[in-house]
Design a protein around this motif. Sequence first.
Motif, PDB file in Angstrom:
ATOM      1  N   HIS A 268      -5.910  -3.418  -6.134  1.00  0.00           N
ATOM      2  CA  HIS A 268      -5.172  -4.476  -5.455  1.00  0.00           C
ATOM      3  C   HIS A 268      -6.008  -5.798  -5.813  1.00  0.00           C
ATOM      4  O   HIS A 268      -4.972  -6.814  -5.615  1.00  0.00           O
ATOM      5  CB  HIS A 268      -5.274  -4.304  -3.914  1.00  0.00           C
TER       6      HIS A 268
ATOM      7  N   GLU B 197       0.799  -0.994  -0.123  1.00  0.00           N
ATOM      8  CA  GLU B 197       0.057  -0.041   0.019  1.00  0.00           C
ATOM      9  C   GLU B 197       0.843   1.383  -0.095  1.00  0.00           C
ATOM     10  O   GLU B 197       1.619   1.382   0.773  1.00  0.00           O
ATOM     11  CB  GLU B 197      -1.075   0.176   1.162  1.00  0.00           C
TER      12      GLU B 197
ATOM     13  N   GLY C 113     -15.581  -4.654   4.725  1.00  0.00           N
ATOM     14  CA  GLY C 113     -14.762  -4.957   3.057  1.00  0.00           C
ATOM     15  C   GLY C 113     -15.593  -5.595   2.130  1.00  0.00           C
ATOM     16  O   GLY C 113     -14.959  -6.305   1.300  1.00  0.00           O
TER      17      GLY C 113
ATOM     18  N   GLU D 233     -11.752   4.759  -2.389  1.00  0.00           N
ATOM     19  CA  GLU D 233     -11.312   3.698  -1.581  1.00  0.00           C
ATOM     20  C   GLU D 233     -11.640   2.411  -2.591  1.00  0.00           C
ATOM     21  O   GLU D 233     -10.809   1.417  -2.512  1.00  0.00           O
ATOM     22  CB  GLU D 233     -11.851   3.674  -0.412  1.00  0.00           C
ATOM     23  N   TRP D 234     -12.748   2.406  -3.001  1.00  0.00           N
ATOM     24  CA  TRP D 234     -13.083   1.294  -4.003  1.00  0.00           C
ATOM     25  C   TRP D 234     -12.220   1.249  -5.159  1.00  0.00           C
ATOM     26  O   TRP D 234     -11.951  -0.123  -5.633  1.00  0.00           O
ATOM     27  CB  TRP D 234     -14.703   1.555  -4.623  1.00  0.00           C
TER      28      TRP D 234
ATOM     29  N   TYR E 135     -19.787  -1.126  -1.962  1.00  0.00           N
ATOM     30  CA  TYR E 135     -19.105   0.293  -2.407  1.00  0.00           C
ATOM     31  C   TYR E 135     -20.096   0.665  -3.424  1.00  0.00           C
ATOM     32  O   TYR E 135     -20.618   1.816  -3.307  1.00  0.00           O
ATOM     33  CB  TYR E 135     -17.624  -0.027  -2.886  1.00  0.00           C
TER      34      TYR E 135
ATOM     35  N   ARG F 277      -7.680   5.895   2.662  1.00  0.00           N
ATOM     36  CA  ARG F 277      -8.038   4.709   3.357  1.00  0.00           C
ATOM     37  C   ARG F 277      -8.620   5.317   4.794  1.00  0.00           C
ATOM     38  O   ARG F 277      -9.783   5.117   5.373  1.00  0.00           O
ATOM     39  CB  ARG F 277      -7.280   3.576   3.819  1.00  0.00           C
TER      40      ARG F 277
ATOM     41  N   VAL G 199      -9.170  -0.587  -3.647  1.00  0.00           N
ATOM     42  CA  VAL G 199      -9.465  -2.088  -3.496  1.00  0.00           C
ATOM     43  C   VAL G 199      -9.562  -2.677  -4.658  1.00  0.00           C
ATOM     44  O   VAL G 199      -8.898  -3.850  -4.722  1.00  0.00           O
ATOM     45  CB  VAL G 199     -10.711  -1.948  -2.458  1.00  0.00           C
ATOM     46  N   ARG G 200     -10.209  -2.377  -5.684  1.00  0.00           N
ATOM     47  CA  ARG G 200     -10.285  -3.028  -7.085  1.00  0.00           C
ATOM     48  C   ARG G 200      -8.965  -3.070  -7.431  1.00  0.00           C
ATOM     49  O   ARG G 200      -8.497  -4.311  -8.234  1.00  0.00           O
ATOM     50  CB  ARG G 200     -11.170  -2.346  -7.875  1.00  0.00           C
TER      51      ARG G 200
ATOM     52  N   LEU H 241     -17.422  -6.192  -1.040  1.00  0.00           N
ATOM     53  CA  LEU H 241     -17.044  -5.372  -2.424  1.00  0.00           C
ATOM     54  C   LEU H 241     -18.301  -4.849  -2.881  1.00  0.00           C
ATOM     55  O   LEU H 241     -18.349  -3.902  -3.468  1.00  0.00           O
ATOM     56  CB  LEU H 241     -16.450  -6.180  -3.402  1.00  0.00           C
TER      57      LEU H 241
END
Length: 161
Positions: free
Chosen positions: A157, A2, A102, A150-151, A107, A10, A154-155, A104
């Motif tokens: 990663h 990260e 968390g 943030e979405w 989001y 985050r 996350v996507r 998915l």
Amino acid sequence: METAEERRIRRYFEISVWVKGIISLGEMLAGLVVYVIPAALLTGWIVSAAHDELIEEPGDFIATHSLQFAHQFDVASATIIAAYLFTRGLIKLALIAALLKGWLWAYPAFLVVLGLFILYQTYEIVMGHSALIILITMFDLIVVYFIWREWLVVRTHLDKI
């Protein structure tokens, strides 16, 4: 791994979502209060407070608008307001819990729900020019931004896995 920017996003995401959660709990509580306390008692409090304020400061903006609201408030509108506040808070709280876990799907779901609330709030702003609704809408837009960012993180990663 990260990056510093991702950690910053985050952190702001978590802060904005937690604040939104506290606000959502407040909406649910307000909905319950409006439902439980008789409409006549609520309007009596509002009229009394507004009357006292108007004696001290004739033409007071908040007192004048509170008085107008009290005259339009009845049992039917109290029930609608209570249901709206409670369900609005409940929906957002459920989505916030899913976000913090968390999940998915939460989001885009939360972005859609907040987007719909923002559309409604925009309508209310145009019709009533409420400073409170303007502030809530501005905060909602900030929350939408951080959820979106943030979405994306996350996507990104997940794509690397």
